[in-house]
Motif scaffolding. Structure first.
Motif, mmCIF file in Angstrom:
data_model
loop_
_atom_site.group_PDB
_atom_site.id
_atom_site.type_symbol
_atom_site.label_atom_id
_atom_site.label_comp_id
_atom_site.label_asym_id
_atom_site.label_seq_id
_atom_site.Cartn_x
_atom_site.Cartn_y
_atom_site.Cartn_z
ATOM 1 N N GLY A 186 34.926 72.453 55.880
ATOM 2 C CA GLY A 186 33.747 73.078 55.791
ATOM 3 C C GLY A 186 32.581 71.982 55.195
ATOM 4 O O GLY A 186 31.464 72.102 55.641
ATOM 5 N N ASN A 187 33.049 71.131 54.352
ATOM 6 C CA ASN A 187 31.944 70.362 53.603
ATOM 7 C C ASN A 187 31.641 69.082 54.809
ATOM 8 O O ASN A 187 30.351 68.744 54.755
ATOM 9 C CB ASN A 187 32.772 69.521 52.584
ATOM 10 C CG ASN A 187 32.943 70.167 51.247
ATOM 11 O OD1 ASN A 187 32.049 71.426 51.067
ATOM 12 N ND2 ASN A 187 33.932 70.097 50.422
ATOM 13 N N LEU A 188 32.843 69.037 55.729
ATOM 14 C CA LEU A 188 32.121 67.907 56.526
ATOM 15 C C LEU A 188 31.266 68.482 57.665
ATOM 16 O O LEU A 188 30.370 67.868 58.243
ATOM 17 C CB LEU A 188 33.656 67.296 57.297
ATOM 18 C CG LEU A 188 34.461 66.385 56.533
ATOM 19 C CD1 LEU A 188 36.028 66.500 57.115
ATOM 20 C CD2 LEU A 188 33.913 65.164 56.420
ATOM 21 N N TRP A 189 31.526 69.675 57.865
ATOM 22 C CA TRP A 189 30.596 70.566 59.032
ATOM 23 C C TRP A 189 29.257 70.424 58.198
ATOM 24 O O TRP A 189 28.231 70.178 58.953
ATOM 25 C CB TRP A 189 31.123 72.021 59.072
ATOM 26 C CG TRP A 189 30.452 72.642 60.062
ATOM 27 C CD1 TRP A 189 30.469 72.686 61.420
ATOM 28 C CD2 TRP A 189 29.405 73.545 59.819
ATOM 29 N NE1 TRP A 189 29.538 73.427 61.921
ATOM 30 C CE2 TRP A 189 29.019 74.145 61.097
ATOM 31 C CE3 TRP A 189 28.916 74.216 58.607
ATOM 32 C CZ2 TRP A 189 27.869 75.000 61.111
ATOM 33 C CZ3 TRP A 189 27.652 74.964 58.739
ATOM 34 C CH2 TRP A 189 27.305 75.409 59.996
ATOM 35 N N HIS A 190 29.116 71.081 57.114
ATOM 36 C CA HIS A 190 27.756 70.883 56.412
ATOM 37 C C HIS A 190 27.097 69.585 56.295
ATOM 38 O O HIS A 190 25.919 69.706 56.786
ATOM 39 C CB HIS A 190 27.938 71.565 54.891
ATOM 40 C CG HIS A 190 28.131 72.908 54.832
ATOM 41 N ND1 HIS A 190 27.140 73.696 55.132
ATOM 42 C CD2 HIS A 190 29.065 73.757 53.998
ATOM 43 C CE1 HIS A 190 27.682 75.063 54.883
ATOM 44 N NE2 HIS A 190 28.749 74.851 54.264
ATOM 45 N N ALA A 191 27.789 68.556 56.089
ATOM 46 C CA ALA A 191 27.260 67.144 56.334
ATOM 47 C C ALA A 191 26.672 66.874 57.721
ATOM 48 O O ALA A 191 25.565 66.493 57.784
ATOM 49 C CB ALA A 191 28.321 66.258 55.943
ATOM 50 N N SER A 192 27.458 67.382 58.860
ATOM 51 C CA SER A 192 26.912 67.191 60.041
ATOM 52 C C SER A 192 25.759 67.959 60.524
ATOM 53 O O SER A 192 25.025 67.544 61.037
ATOM 54 C CB SER A 192 28.046 67.414 60.981
ATOM 55 O OG SER A 192 28.536 68.742 61.000
ATOM 56 N N MET A 193 25.586 69.412 59.994
ATOM 57 C CA MET A 193 24.709 70.101 60.200
ATOM 58 C C MET A 193 23.447 69.538 59.825
ATOM 59 O O MET A 193 22.372 69.961 59.744
ATOM 60 C CB MET A 193 24.980 71.618 59.798
ATOM 61 C CG MET A 193 26.025 72.149 60.950
ATOM 62 S SD MET A 193 25.664 71.799 62.686
ATOM 63 C CE MET A 193 24.457 73.144 62.851
ATOM 64 N N GLN A 194 23.379 68.769 58.608
ATOM 65 C CA GLN A 194 22.352 68.417 57.989
ATOM 66 C C GLN A 194 21.831 67.041 58.394
ATOM 67 O O GLN A 194 20.994 66.552 57.872
ATOM 68 C CB GLN A 194 22.603 68.003 56.286
ATOM 69 C CG GLN A 194 22.691 69.425 55.572
ATOM 70 C CD GLN A 194 22.931 69.345 54.129
ATOM 71 O OE1 GLN A 194 22.403 68.234 53.617
ATOM 72 N NE2 GLN A 194 24.081 70.002 53.599
ATOM 73 N N GLY A 195 22.407 66.540 59.557
ATOM 74 C CA GLY A 195 22.166 65.354 60.272
ATOM 75 C C GLY A 195 22.499 64.079 59.672
ATOM 76 O O GLY A 195 22.012 63.271 60.041
ATOM 77 N N LEU A 196 23.434 64.261 58.775
ATOM 78 C CA LEU A 196 23.721 63.004 58.095
ATOM 79 C C LEU A 196 24.808 62.257 58.768
ATOM 80 O O LEU A 196 25.060 61.012 58.425
ATOM 81 C CB LEU A 196 24.414 63.511 56.561
ATOM 82 C CG LEU A 196 23.453 64.084 55.786
ATOM 83 C CD1 LEU A 196 24.206 64.609 54.578
ATOM 84 C CD2 LEU A 196 22.304 63.142 55.325
ATOM 85 N N LEU A 197 25.445 62.823 59.706
ATOM 86 C CA LEU A 197 26.666 62.187 60.619
ATOM 87 C C LEU A 197 26.399 61.930 61.901
ATOM 88 O O LEU A 197 25.601 62.629 62.506
ATOM 89 C CB LEU A 197 27.963 62.897 60.437
ATOM 90 C CG LEU A 197 28.343 63.200 58.960
ATOM 91 C CD1 LEU A 197 29.733 63.958 59.186
ATOM 92 C CD2 LEU A 197 28.876 62.075 58.175
#
Length: 335
Positions: free
Chosen positions: A86-97
């Motif tokens: 869930g945390n990794l998904w949030h990071a990706s959705m914020q355009g960070l990854l």
């Protein structure tokens, strides 16, 4: 003579500056929500093997994501390592990854344990499963997550607070698996059977079972491992639910390459190394988790808990449906 001296000076500068440039290139900056004592052995092993120096910043995941957003493209960070899909998904959705093209990672890690767009990959695995008192619970009375809502467990079930991402992800996966209506019925049945208000930590759930406040609970396996390592005589055991159907719900600790990465190739190489057979034992053993690489055996300590069939639903759902899971838990009074 002047020309000879100039050429000699250029040659000297070349030999002085090239190693400096190489040293800068062979360096990684990692932001991580995992504790330093869990990361340092991995970083030290990689540096020893490759010569690549790794510096790191640790902190709470929300604070790290906020910092990365504020730093933007100027961030010194190359990699994000954190727990829970869930945390990794949030990071990706914020355009960070950024997406990673790596045949090595795809080969070493099962498809359900990484982002379909390959922005993050699981690197170690934990199960969120049932823990019970061996003094007051007959193992044969246990079967599924759903069965924890049966009347026989009334005033016997203990849970961690719904605010923690681990439970948000678990309920999100239930929604993805069974639909929102059935998932809501399931969680409500748990709330109806609670022996006490939800507790702040998995360790507190197990402590409460030992103290007799309840008989069963749901925890991440590595919390169980650390508690039993401290006190192996505790009358607790794990049970693997849903073995005849959907399997045990799992989650990961994982990582991705940040869009701000100044050393992208080296960052990918480090993730590939973490997924390798050589590194997986070290990575999983340090945190008492399971290797994600199916060719690697779990440590003896972890393997002693027994084998289980895991749920194969892609973990991206843990993030995609987390808002729905939070609202569901609010509706049924799971605090």
């Amino acid at each position: 003579m002047l020309q000879i001296r100039f050429v000699a000076l250029l040659s000297l500068l070349f030999f002085v500056l090239v190693p400096v440039c190489q040293a800068v290139a062979a360096e990684l900056v990692v932001y991580s929500s995992r504790k330093e004592q869990l990361l340092k052995p991995l970083f030290d092993a990689y540096t020893k093997e490759t010569g690549t120096e790794i510096s790191f910043v640790t902190g709470k995941i929300d604070a790290l994501l906020k910092q990365l957003k504020e730093e933007g493209r100027e961030s010194p960070a190359d990699l994000l390592l954190t727990s829970d899909a869930g945390n990794l998904w949030h990071a990706s959705m914020q355009g960070l990854l950024q997406p990673i093209r790596s045949k090595v990672l795809v080969k070493n890690i099962p498809e359900h344990l990484y982002d379909p767009q390959r922005r993050w990959f699981g690197l170690s695995l934990r199960a969120r499963t049932i823990v019970y008192s061996t003094e007051r619970v007959n193992r044969n009375d246990l079967s599924t997550y759903e069965a924890l809502g049966d009347p026989k467990w009334n005033k016997r079930l203990l849970l961690r607070t719904s605010n923690k991402v681990y439970n948000k992800s678990l309920v999100a996966m239930f929604i993805a698996e069974e639909g929102e209506e059935k998932a809501e019925q399931l969680v409500k049945s748990w709330v109806d059977n609670l022996a006490a208000d939800p507790l702040a930590k998995d360790s507190q759930v197990m402590d409460a079972i030992v103290d007799g406040q309840g008989d069963i609970g749901i925890v991440n396996t590595y919390y169980f491992g650390h508690l039993m390592r401290e006190n192996p005589n505790l009358k607790l055991a794990l049970f693997w639910p849903n073995q005849e159907s959907t399997g045990v719900h799992v989650n990961v600790s994982g990582g991705g390459v940040l869009r701000s990465a100044k050393h992208r190739k080296e960052a990918v190489k480090f993730l590939e190394w973490l997924s390798s057979e050589k590194a997986q034992n070290l990575y999983a053993d340090v945190v008492l988790e399971y290797p994600v690489n199916p060719r690697v055996q779990a440590s003896k300590e972890v393997a002693a808990w027994g084998d289980f069939n895991q749920n194969k639903l892609n973990l991206s759902k843990a993030g995609e449906l987390q808002t729905a899971a939070t609202r569901l838990m609010e509706r049924v009074g799971y605090n």
